[in-house]
Structures are given as C-alpha cells and as structure tokens.
Motif scaffolding. Structure first.
Motif, PDB file in Angstrom:
ATOM      1  N   CYS A  97      86.551  11.779 -34.986  1.00 41.12           N
ATOM      2  CA  CYS A  97      85.166  12.207 -35.069  1.00 41.12           C
ATOM      3  C   CYS A  97      84.185  10.760 -34.728  1.00 41.12           C
ATOM      4  CB  CYS A  97      84.862  12.678 -36.538  1.00 41.12           C
ATOM      5  SG  CYS A  97      83.304  13.323 -36.622  1.00 41.12           S
ATOM      6  N   GLU A  98      83.282  10.982 -34.305  1.00 39.18           N
ATOM      7  CA  GLU A  98      82.512   9.818 -33.854  1.00 39.18           C
ATOM      8  C   GLU A  98      81.996   9.341 -35.187  1.00 39.18           C
ATOM      9  OE1 GLU A  98      80.190  11.546 -30.324  1.00 39.18           O
ATOM     10  OE2 GLU A  98      80.785  12.902 -31.932  1.00 39.18           O
ATOM     11  N   THR A  99      81.431   9.939 -36.270  1.00 39.56           N
ATOM     12  CA  THR A  99      81.066   9.198 -37.495  1.00 39.56           C
ATOM     13  C   THR A  99      81.989  10.314 -38.663  1.00 39.56           C
ATOM     14  OG1 THR A  99      79.271   8.859 -38.862  1.00 39.56           O
ATOM     15  CG2 THR A  99      78.704  10.283 -37.377  1.00 39.56           C
ATOM     16  N   LEU A 100      82.272   9.521 -39.456  1.00 43.85           N
ATOM     17  CA  LEU A 100      83.171  10.067 -40.665  1.00 43.85           C
ATOM     18  C   LEU A 100      82.519  11.126 -41.460  1.00 43.85           C
ATOM     19  CD1 LEU A 100      85.674   7.348 -41.363  1.00 43.85           C
ATOM     20  CD2 LEU A 100      85.792   9.060 -39.415  1.00 43.85           C
ATOM     21  N   LEU A 101      81.098  10.681 -41.492  1.00 44.92           N
ATOM     22  CA  LEU A 101      80.260  11.282 -42.526  1.00 44.92           C
ATOM     23  C   LEU A 101      80.027  12.854 -41.921  1.00 44.92           C
ATOM     24  CD1 LEU A 101      77.478   8.676 -42.992  1.00 44.92           C
ATOM     25  CD2 LEU A 101      79.478   9.419 -44.587  1.00 44.92           C
ATOM     26  N   ARG A 193      76.414   2.554 -25.766  1.00 46.08           N
ATOM     27  CA  ARG A 193      76.171   3.629 -24.913  1.00 46.08           C
ATOM     28  C   ARG A 193      77.291   4.628 -25.020  1.00 46.08           C
ATOM     29  NH1 ARG A 193      72.083   2.942 -21.280  1.00 46.08           N
ATOM     30  NH2 ARG A 193      71.465   0.758 -20.769  1.00 46.08           N
ATOM     31  N   SER A 194      78.697   4.372 -25.383  1.00 43.15           N
ATOM     32  CA  SER A 194      79.564   5.312 -25.476  1.00 43.15           C
ATOM     33  C   SER A 194      79.460   6.437 -26.559  1.00 43.15           C
ATOM     34  CB  SER A 194      80.667   4.600 -25.929  1.00 43.15           C
ATOM     35  OG  SER A 194      80.789   3.877 -26.784  1.00 43.15           O
ATOM     36  N   HIS A 195      78.327   6.412 -27.531  1.00 42.51           N
ATOM     37  CA  HIS A 195      77.973   7.195 -28.530  1.00 42.51           C
ATOM     38  C   HIS A 195      76.862   8.169 -28.188  1.00 42.51           C
ATOM     39  CE1 HIS A 195      80.618   5.145 -31.381  1.00 42.51           C
ATOM     40  NE2 HIS A 195      80.263   4.078 -30.925  1.00 42.51           N
ATOM     41  N   TRP A 196      76.879   9.336 -28.736  1.00 45.61           N
ATOM     42  CA  TRP A 196      75.808  10.299 -28.339  1.00 45.61           C
ATOM     43  C   TRP A 196      74.577  10.008 -28.801  1.00 45.61           C
ATOM     44  CZ3 TRP A 196      72.362  12.741 -31.801  1.00 45.61           C
ATOM     45  CH2 TRP A 196      72.802  12.497 -33.183  1.00 45.61           C
ATOM     46  N   GLN A 197      74.249   9.156 -30.172  1.00 47.35           N
ATOM     47  CA  GLN A 197      72.714   8.779 -30.326  1.00 47.35           C
ATOM     48  C   GLN A 197      72.247   8.186 -29.074  1.00 47.35           C
ATOM     49  OE1 GLN A 197      75.302   8.261 -32.304  1.00 47.35           O
ATOM     50  NE2 GLN A 197      74.601   8.624 -34.647  1.00 47.35           N
ATOM     51  N   ASP A 219      78.367   0.124 -33.289  1.00 53.11           N
ATOM     52  CA  ASP A 219      79.513   1.106 -33.122  1.00 53.11           C
ATOM     53  C   ASP A 219      79.593   1.944 -34.153  1.00 53.11           C
ATOM     54  OD1 ASP A 219      80.349   0.473 -30.460  1.00 53.11           O
ATOM     55  OD2 ASP A 219      81.590  -1.293 -31.360  1.00 53.11           O
ATOM     56  N   GLU A 220      78.676   1.892 -35.107  1.00 56.53           N
ATOM     57  CA  GLU A 220      78.835   2.544 -36.604  1.00 56.53           C
ATOM     58  C   GLU A 220      77.575   3.396 -36.611  1.00 56.53           C
ATOM     59  OE1 GLU A 220      79.338   4.764 -39.153  1.00 56.53           O
ATOM     60  OE2 GLU A 220      81.045   3.554 -38.943  1.00 56.53           O
ATOM     61  N   PRO A 221      77.533   4.789 -36.261  1.00 61.78           N
ATOM     62  CA  PRO A 221      76.422   5.422 -36.330  1.00 61.78           C
ATOM     63  C   PRO A 221      75.796   5.808 -37.759  1.00 61.78           C
ATOM     64  CG  PRO A 221      78.036   6.455 -35.082  1.00 61.78           C
ATOM     65  CD  PRO A 221      78.617   5.218 -35.428  1.00 61.78           C
ATOM     66  N   GLY A 222      76.801   5.632 -38.562  1.00 59.21           N
ATOM     67  CA  GLY A 222      76.512   5.968 -40.145  1.00 59.21           C
ATOM     68  C   GLY A 222      75.378   4.607 -40.704  1.00 59.21           C
ATOM     69  N   ALA A 223      75.564   3.461 -40.080  1.00 62.37           N
ATOM     70  CA  ALA A 223      74.600   2.417 -40.511  1.00 62.37           C
ATOM     71  C   ALA A 223      73.398   2.480 -40.271  1.00 62.37           C
ATOM     72  CB  ALA A 223      75.547   1.058 -39.994  1.00 62.37           C
ATOM     73  N   SER A 224      73.050   3.390 -39.069  1.00 65.32           N
ATOM     74  CA  SER A 224      71.794   3.186 -38.403  1.00 65.32           C
ATOM     75  C   SER A 224      70.562   3.601 -39.488  1.00 65.32           C
ATOM     76  CB  SER A 224      71.536   4.286 -37.386  1.00 65.32           C
ATOM     77  OG  SER A 224      72.383   4.015 -36.442  1.00 65.32           O
TER      78      SER A 224
END
Length: 305
Positions: A97-101, A193-197, A219-224
């Motif tokens: 999964c891209e972000t575990l959350l 760029r490799s992530h959906w956001q 590289d951590e979407p959950g930190a945004s």
C-alpha cells in the motif's frame, strides 16, 4: 544456467547497483560480478550497460527480466502451495500500500476475523508495487494509481474527494472552496513523483497551464498533514483523513478544491495467474465486502440510478 544465477540477476536488475545487490544477497561483490558475467556469456548477450561503476539494464536485460520474474514467481508459488498444504494455518497474504494508514482499519478487522492468517504488509510506491506483484513478493496492492501491467487484474474499492489542507490561520482558513489559479503561488507540501498525491497535483496544475511551487517533498504520504500543520505549506489530503478525525490531533483547515477530477480511486490489484493462499482468498473476499471509511463519490462511468 541455474536458479541461483537467475536469483542473482533479478536482484542486480532490481538495484541496478552491484554493491547494493551483493549486500542484499549476502555475498562478495566480485563473486556476484562473475556470476552475472557467466550468465551473459551463456546467453551470448550483455544484459547491462556499464558506465564506470554504474550499471543499467539494457533492452536485452529488460526483456530477459520479464521472463525471469515470471519463472521465479511460478517456482515460489509452487513452494508456497506445497508448504501451505501441510500447514494448519491459512497461509500467508502479502499486501502493499502507498500509505499504511489507508488500510490499517480494514487490516485490523481482518486479523480479528482470521487470526490464523499470516499477514505481511509493505509500504510501496506504484513502480515498486508492479515489481512486487511480478516477483510474487505480495499478493495484492491497494493502489491509488493505475498499474498498467496487462497481466494484472483490479477491482475498485472506493473513490473519495481529495481536499486541500492548509495551516490554521492561513488566509484560506474558513474558505469553503478555492480554484487552482488562486493558489498558483502557494508553496505545496507533497510527495515525490512516484506517489499519487504528486501525480494528482501536477495534473491539476497542468490543466491550468501552471506548475506547482513545491516547498517540501518526501516518500511518506502520511507525514504531509503534520508538515502542513507546522506551516510548511498547503497540500492535497484524501477525505479519509478528515473523516478519521486526524485534524483533532494534527490541526489543519479543510478547503474544497474547485477543479475537475480532484479525487482518488482506491483499487485492489493482483496478478491474474498468481497462486493465492487461503489467507489471500479470504482477504480479497473480506476487503471487497466491506466499505472503506470514506464518502464514496459517484463513478462518472456509471449512469445515475
């Protein structure tokens, strides 16, 4: 040619770096280099382009890797099937999964319902997901981007609005909606760029002939949301985060973005011809039978009831 050569080649191809591959495999670099050289001699063709200490898969190597991935994946599936046939548990299910959350709540419920399942969870971007599925390292991916491999099947889990999160006290705090031109000069907190956001952000700005200003990428979407709350910029956050009440722990203000297709689609993706353990089959049944914690947006491809 033997299986060890193929395993070594697959690892070198993955890292495109001889030292890192040798470290991953736990062998000396000269031994690994000799193994790859023998494989190339057997095939009668180089598989890598070499520039000083750097290596990169060439056209022959890319073509050969597809066959090696399939061959080793079939073998690994066979080993798993034999082992799990004599196992009292349900076997293993691997999920990326891209972000575990995104999957935490569903996965927790699955573990309660099926405690004998051996669950392995990985955080991966879209490119890594495709490789993991081809190599049989995971059974499923919960993806927010399309994985174009023709050998993959997918099923839509949910689609949700993507909101603009801004720090408290920001000039947009209190606004109901905003357009791309209004925020064209605002600094954005986003992912690589490799992530959906990042893909969504670039696409939304490109539709207005603009390029976003990036103040922070990672590289951590959950930190945004944490970085936005700290005042480092504004950013795109899925509605799932707002509904989960994250703004009580990490305070931000939410604004609707007046832009077409400002949403994400979560899909469950798997390799069509892969062996699935009993645990993997039950996970697919479980995740597709229960709603995600999101407000579903209508699918524009389907007529209104």
């Amino acid at each position: 040619m033997d299986l060890l050569q193929l395993r070594y080649f697959q690892t070198v191809a993955r890292f495109e770096h001889m030292s890192r591959a040798a470290e991953e495999l736990g062998i000396a670099q000269p031994s690994l280099s000799r193994t790859i050289a023998r494989l190339e001699a057997e095939l009668g063709s180089p598989l890598f382009e070499r520039h000083g200490r750097g290596i990169k898969l060439n056209a022959s190597g890319t073509m050969f890797l597809r066959h090696v991935d399939r061959t080793l994946s079939e073998l690994d599936d066979g080993v798993r099937a034999v082992r799990e046939a004599g196992d009292l548990g349900l076997g293993r299910v691997g999920i990326a999964c891209e972000t575990l959350l995104t999957i935490t709540t569903v996965l927790g419920s699955f573990r309660v319902a099926h405690p004998r399942a051996d669950v392995r969870l990985f955080q991966s971007n879209a490119e890594e997901m495709e490789r993991q599925l081809r190599a049989g390292e995971v059974d499923f991916c919960v993806a927010s981007q399309q994985l174009p491999d023709p050998h993959l099947d997918s099923l839509e889990l949910t689609r949700e609005e993507v909101l603009l999160a801004v720090p408290r006290g920001h000039w947009l705090d209190g606004r109901d909606s905003v357009t791309i031109p209004e925020i064209a000069d605002e600094p954005f907190v986003t992912t690589r760029r490799s992530h959906w956001q990042r893909a969504l952000l670039d696409r939304l700005f490109a539709s207005e002939g603009r390029t976003p200003v990036i103040s922070c990428e990672g590289d951590e979407p959950g930190a945004s949301q944490v970085l936005i709350s700290a005042g480092l910029g504004i950013g795109l956050i899925p509605a799932m985060s707002r509904q989960a009440g994250t703004d009580t722990r990490v305070p931000v203000a939410w604004v609707h973005l007046d832009a077409p297709a400002c949403h994400r689609v979560l899909t469950l993706v798997w390799r069509r011809d892969a062996y699935l353990s009993e645990a993997a089959v039950k996970f697919r049944e479980f995740i597709t039978s229960r709603p995600f914690m999101t407000h579903r947006l209508p699918d524009p491809r389907r007529p209104n009831p």
